[in-house]
Design an enzyme around this catalytic site. Structure first.
Site, PDB file in Angstrom:
ATOM      1  N   ASP A 118     -25.008 -10.534  -4.519  1.00  0.00           N
ATOM      2  CA  ASP A 118     -26.204  -9.829  -3.504  1.00  0.00           C
ATOM      3  C   ASP A 118     -25.727  -8.171  -3.531  1.00  0.00           C
ATOM      4  O   ASP A 118     -25.311  -7.930  -2.353  1.00  0.00           O
ATOM      5  CB  ASP A 118     -26.350 -10.552  -2.245  1.00  0.00           C
ATOM      6  CG  ASP A 118     -27.690 -10.044  -1.820  1.00  0.00           C
ATOM      7  OD1 ASP A 118     -28.238  -9.255  -2.570  1.00  0.00           O
ATOM      8  OD2 ASP A 118     -28.127 -10.558  -0.775  1.00  0.00           O
TER       9      ASP A 118
ATOM     10  N   ASP B  63       0.737  -1.228   0.077  1.00  0.00           N
ATOM     11  CA  ASP B  63       0.003   0.043  -0.144  1.00  0.00           C
ATOM     12  C   ASP B  63       0.774   1.063  -0.008  1.00  0.00           C
ATOM     13  O   ASP B  63       0.619   2.167  -0.846  1.00  0.00           O
ATOM     14  CB  ASP B  63      -1.039   0.037   1.196  1.00  0.00           C
ATOM     15  CG  ASP B  63      -1.752  -1.110   1.112  1.00  0.00           C
ATOM     16  OD1 ASP B  63      -2.119  -1.679   0.273  1.00  0.00           O
ATOM     17  OD2 ASP B  63      -2.769  -1.120   2.027  1.00  0.00           O
TER      18      ASP B  63
ATOM     19  N   CYS C  83     -21.000 -12.551  35.429  1.00  0.00           N
ATOM     20  CA  CYS C  83     -21.413 -12.796  36.587  1.00  0.00           C
ATOM     21  C   CYS C  83     -20.110 -13.040  37.342  1.00  0.00           C
ATOM     22  O   CYS C  83     -19.354 -14.043  37.003  1.00  0.00           O
ATOM     23  CB  CYS C  83     -22.381 -13.906  36.537  1.00  0.00           C
ATOM     24  SG  CYS C  83     -22.489 -14.847  38.049  1.00  0.00           S
TER      25      CYS C  83
ATOM     26  N   TYR D 143       2.199   2.131  -3.514  1.00  0.00           N
ATOM     27  CA  TYR D 143       1.351   2.577  -4.244  1.00  0.00           C
ATOM     28  C   TYR D 143       1.010   3.978  -3.928  1.00  0.00           C
ATOM     29  O   TYR D 143       0.875   4.994  -4.726  1.00  0.00           O
ATOM     30  CB  TYR D 143      -0.257   1.640  -4.028  1.00  0.00           C
ATOM     31  CG  TYR D 143      -1.318   2.046  -4.565  1.00  0.00           C
ATOM     32  CD1 TYR D 143      -1.492   1.414  -6.094  1.00  0.00           C
ATOM     33  CD2 TYR D 143      -2.062   3.019  -4.133  1.00  0.00           C
ATOM     34  CE1 TYR D 143      -2.562   2.009  -6.964  1.00  0.00           C
ATOM     35  CE2 TYR D 143      -3.168   3.509  -4.951  1.00  0.00           C
ATOM     36  CZ  TYR D 143      -3.449   3.143  -6.251  1.00  0.00           C
ATOM     37  OH  TYR D 143      -4.550   3.377  -7.009  1.00  0.00           O
TER      38      TYR D 143
ATOM     39  N   LEU E 294     -34.487 -11.901 -13.737  1.00  0.00           N
ATOM     40  CA  LEU E 294     -33.998 -13.306 -14.211  1.00  0.00           C
ATOM     41  C   LEU E 294     -35.343 -14.089 -13.538  1.00  0.00           C
ATOM     42  O   LEU E 294     -35.891 -13.697 -12.442  1.00  0.00           O
ATOM     43  CB  LEU E 294     -32.864 -13.875 -13.356  1.00  0.00           C
ATOM     44  CG  LEU E 294     -31.529 -13.624 -13.932  1.00  0.00           C
ATOM     45  CD1 LEU E 294     -30.471 -13.883 -12.962  1.00  0.00           C
ATOM     46  CD2 LEU E 294     -31.162 -14.155 -15.265  1.00  0.00           C
TER      47      LEU E 294
HETATM   48  S1  IVH Z   1     -27.755 -11.788 -15.288  1.00  0.00           S
HETATM   49  C1  IVH Z   1     -30.404 -10.995 -18.644  1.00  0.00           C
HETATM   50  N1  IVH Z   1     -25.978 -12.742 -13.518  1.00  0.00           N
HETATM   51  O1  IVH Z   1     -29.489 -10.626 -10.108  1.00  0.00           O
HETATM   52  C2  IVH Z   1     -29.943 -11.362 -17.103  1.00  0.00           C
HETATM   53  N2  IVH Z   1     -27.416 -11.556 -12.805  1.00  0.00           N
HETATM   54  O2  IVH Z   1     -32.504 -11.280 -10.729  1.00  0.00           O
HETATM   55  C3  IVH Z   1     -29.192 -10.466 -16.540  1.00  0.00           C
HETATM   56  N3  IVH Z   1     -27.372 -10.893 -10.401  1.00  0.00           N
HETATM   57  O3  IVH Z   1     -30.649  -7.500 -11.522  1.00  0.00           O
HETATM   58  C4  IVH Z   1     -28.632 -10.673 -15.301  1.00  0.00           C
HETATM   59  N4  IVH Z   1     -25.594 -11.789 -10.091  1.00  0.00           N
HETATM   60  O4  IVH Z   1     -28.644  -7.574 -10.119  1.00  0.00           O
HETATM   61  C5  IVH Z   1     -27.008 -12.037 -13.771  1.00  0.00           C
HETATM   62  N5  IVH Z   1     -23.995 -13.718 -12.227  1.00  0.00           N
HETATM   63  C6  IVH Z   1     -25.080 -12.812 -12.555  1.00  0.00           C
HETATM   64  C7  IVH Z   1     -26.066 -12.035 -11.239  1.00  0.00           C
HETATM   65  C8  IVH Z   1     -26.903 -11.429 -11.561  1.00  0.00           C
HETATM   66  C9  IVH Z   1     -26.371 -10.901  -9.589  1.00  0.00           C
HETATM   67  C10 IVH Z   1     -28.387  -9.931 -10.050  1.00  0.00           C
HETATM   68  C11 IVH Z   1     -28.668  -8.635 -10.996  1.00  0.00           C
HETATM   69  C12 IVH Z   1     -29.920  -8.876 -11.627  1.00  0.00           C
HETATM   70  C13 IVH Z   1     -30.787  -9.837 -10.836  1.00  0.00           C
HETATM   71  C14 IVH Z   1     -31.668 -10.693 -11.543  1.00  0.00           C
END
Ligand code: IVH
Length: 707
Positions: free
Chosen positions: A131, A40, A464, A43, A90
């Site tokens: 997440d 660090d 305690c 850097y 998704l």
């Molecule tokens: S693909 C067309 N890949 O999950 C699909 N999403 O439920 C585009 N997410 O809004 C998303 N990890 O924020 C994809 N490896 C991953 C992901 C991912 C987290 C989140 C993303 C998305 C949400 C969909």
């Protein structure tokens, strides 16, 4: 060559360019490849040199300079951005069956379209479901020009100034970049950074974030990028939007109209995995460590299971895994349904957090008297089990989080970790709770024995002061003493210990050794047979090693290995009991806190009495000193695979008793590798290094054991 040497013999332009190159390379090594190349301090020196040069030559400053990551002034509000290609969501799966259905739908469609043979299975690319927050980065001619949140999928917020502060996000792509490239990925905060942030927020009396995702979202939605810059955010790319105008050399065969737009783009690769590899070549961070190709439904479920085991040890939170059909032409055939692709699926893990009502706060007394506030909760299903109690750690934590009886709280249970209360949901705080002075304080006396509760200066934990006079401490001390790593008395479980202490039959560890089968048979859930077995187990425990007995006493700060070290050093109980703090300090790895704790323990009259009473009951530890001349004295043994009769603990105990050490990894210094069934890489390594290999019988022969 270092930046400073280079700078002295170069023109300012050249020196600036060289420093920027070096700094970006270090950023790349640190944040993208997770493999830092400088300290660090080094850097920081490079960065300071660059700042000095740019201050002296302001005409050389460009937006891509690493000094400009935190250049922008605070905003009044975020502008909005219309995504060139919509950001989709998704479909979710929670059960294996949903995954089987998904694979069947995909595979049937691809077979009818002639993209798969009748017997072929679908190739998938598997990723972690990070997440955090979905973000789209727009690069034009290789430069980062805009970054936007997902928003409603069509329109998001312009967070460019904030995203520029994330050091894993390249401001400029490497190599030959297309005219336009939209990169999609997740912004998140590592758990260690989250803990540090909350610690600092608490010290400043500022907002505590409930989880890393909220902290990442809050940090990204800061109008002042200087604040975002201090928040250690990370980015991983997992998809793309518009791709336009590839350099000739990169032209691939595969052409597809970008979904939902008039744009036609030519992509350089024809698989999802290939595309991510390409993004990686452009300098974008890809989760290479955990992304994986698999085939068919079995491959998908195998990935889910493997990641599930790994989840708790990842440095960041994930809420599932994502499966994507790998071949882009196959993705095109599958198309979209509503707002989600048919070619991808999110397979979720059980939620690690849930909300419920905090019914009450009580305290629990631990083995060493530690008073832990415990939340009594309205039962809630979280992390795969129903939780009714959760720890609140200590008084400071309760204040810091401002959790009050009657609050709706967030409860977290990650892996096998004890469930904890993360914090209150302030929006749901009932008015009477908000108005009332519900701030919780420790009781001043122990709820079990009535002794005073004290919190030593500078310590977070109150205790305690009742010691073994306190029934709660006594019960837990006895349970600890009966444990597998201490006296290993099978059958002396929690319920029986409770009864023995509550009835006043057992007051100290020594009393255990006076129990008879006849009286034990009278206790709840005990029969004649189990009582006899227990007496036999107690009998066997009359000759523990000295280290095990010392550990069994439950002295504060004396863990299993410290107990063993002390036992080996002194050789018998009297010597330990009579040792001064200085003498104790002479034991390897024993520091002042441990030495003082042991000394204090044996200075107490009633503790010496317990040792005396144990002797009267025929408890005579076997001196560990014998081990010094043991067959394995000074030798290290590695255990691998499953042995037919001995458990790993059995083998470890025997090896330690013979003076040896047990280690987890094979090296040239390993004396023996004991290989059981299904031995893996450690056996191979031993063969490679020529380390002698034994099976269970071989080990027993070496130890002269007939057990
Ligand atoms: S693909 C067309 N890949 O999950 C699909 N999403 O439920 C585009 N997410 O809004 C998303 N990890 O924020 C994809 N490896 C991953 C992901 C991912 C987290 C989140 C993303 C998305 C949400 C969909």
């Amino acid at each position: 060559m270092t930046g400073s040497k280079a700078a002295s013999s170069l023109s300012p332009q050249e020196a600036v360019a060289r420093l920027r190159g070096e700094i970006e390379q270090h950023n790349y090594r640190y944040y993208v490849q997770d493999d830092p190349s400088v300290s660090d301090a080094e850097y920081d020196t490079l960065m300071r040199e660059l700042i000095a040069l740019e201050t002296a030559h302001p005409e050389l400053v460009t937006a891509e300079s690493p000094t400009q990551r935190v250049g922008a002034a605070p905003l009044a509000a975020f502008g909005s951005v219309t995504h060139a290609v919509p950001m989709l969501s998704l479909g979710n799966a929670f059960e294996a069956e949903d995954v089987l259905d998904f694979d069947k739908r995909v595979t049937d469609t691809l077979r009818s379209a002639g993209l798969l043979g009748p017997e072929d299975e679908t190739d998938y690319f598997c990723e972690l479901k990070l997440d955090g927050l979905a973000i789209s980065l727009r690069y034009e001619k290789g430069l980062l020009v805009q970054a936007a949140t997902r928003g409603d999928g069509q329109t998001g917020e312009d967070v460019t100034s904030n995203i520029r502060t994330i050091r894993s996000v390249p401001l400029k792509l490497k190599g030959a970049a297309p005219d336009v490239l939209e990169v999609r990925g997740e912004v998140l905060m590592f758990r260690a950074d989250f803990d540090r942030l909350n610690q600092a927020q608490g010290e400043r009396g500022e907002k505590i974030f409930v989880n890393p995702r909220n902290a990442a979202a809050g940090s990204l939605r800061q109008l002042d990028p200087r604040i975002t810059a201090q928040r250690s955010l990370r980015f991983f790319a997992y998809s793309w939007g518009e791709v336009h105008g590839l350099p000739r050399s990169q032209h691939g065969e595969y052409e597809e109209p970008a979904p939902g737009t008039r744009q036609t783009s030519t992509l350089p690769r024809d698989t999802h995995g290939g595309m991510l590899a390409w993004l990686g070549e452009l300098g974008l961070p890809i989760n290479v460590k955990h992304n994986k190709h698999v085939r068919g439904a079995a491959g998908l479920l195998g990935f889910y299971e493997d990641v599930g085991k790994l989840r708790a040890s990842l440095p960041y939170d994930i809420d599932g895994v994502v499966y994507k059909v790998d071949a882009l032409p196959a993705q095109k055939v599958l198309g979209f349904v509503a707002r989600a692709p048919r070619f991808a699926l999110a397979h979720k893990f059980p939620a690690e957090e849930a909300t419920t009502e905090l019914l009450d706060i009580e305290v629990q007394v631990g083995r060493t008297g530690a008073i832990t506030p415990v939340a009594r909760l309205k039962p809630v299903f979280v992390g795969g089990v129903t939780v009714t109690n959760a720890t609140l750690h200590n008084e400071g934590e309760i204040r810091r989080k401002d959790v009050r009886k009657g609050d709706t709280v967030i409860v977290r249970r990650a892996g096998d970790v004890i469930p904890e209360v993360v914090g209150p949901v302030l929006a749901k705080r009932p008015p009477e709770v908000a108005a009332g002075d519900n701030a919780w304080t420790y009781p001043t006396s122990c709820p079990v024995c009535g002794s005073a509760i004290e919190r030593p200066e500078g310590e977070a934990i109150a205790r305690c002061t009742g010691g073994l006079f306190c029934a709660a401490q006594r019960k837990q001390t006895l349970q600890h003493a009966a444990g597998r790593k201490a006296l290993d008395i099978e059958g002396l479980g929690e319920k029986l210990v409770e009864q023995l202490v509550d009835k006043g039959r057992v007051k100290s560890l020594a009393d255990i050794f006076g129990l008879t089968a006849d009286e034990l048979a009278e206790y709840d859930r005990m029969g004649a047979k189990s009582a006899e077995n227990l007496v036999a187990a107690i009998d066997k425990a009359r000759q523990p090693t000295l280290g095990r007995l010392l550990f069994a006493l439950g002295i504060r700060h004396v863990g299993e290995s410290t107990a063993r070290d002390v036992a080996r050093h002194f050789g018998d109980m009297d010597a330990i009991m009579n040792a001064s703090e200085e003498q104790l300090l002479a034991v390897t790895d024993v520091g002042p806190a441990v030495a003082a704790s042991i000394h204090r323990f044996f200075a107490e009259h009633h503790n010496r009495e317990i040792i005396e009473a144990l002797r009267k009951h025929g408890v005579h530890p076997v001196a560990e000193a014998a081990a010094r001349g043991g067959v394995l004295a000074g030798k290290t043994v590695v255990l691998t695979g499953t042995m037919p009769n001995w458990t790993r603990d059995d083998a470890t105990r025997h090896i330690l008793a013979a003076g040896g050490k047990v280690s987890g990894s094979v090296s040239r210094k390993t004396a023996y590798v004991v290989a059981g069934e299904d031995a893996g890489s450690k056996l191979a390594k031993a063969q490679e290094l020529g380390v002698p290999i034994l099976d269970e019988d071989g080990l027993k022969a070496l130890l002269g054991s007939d057990e």
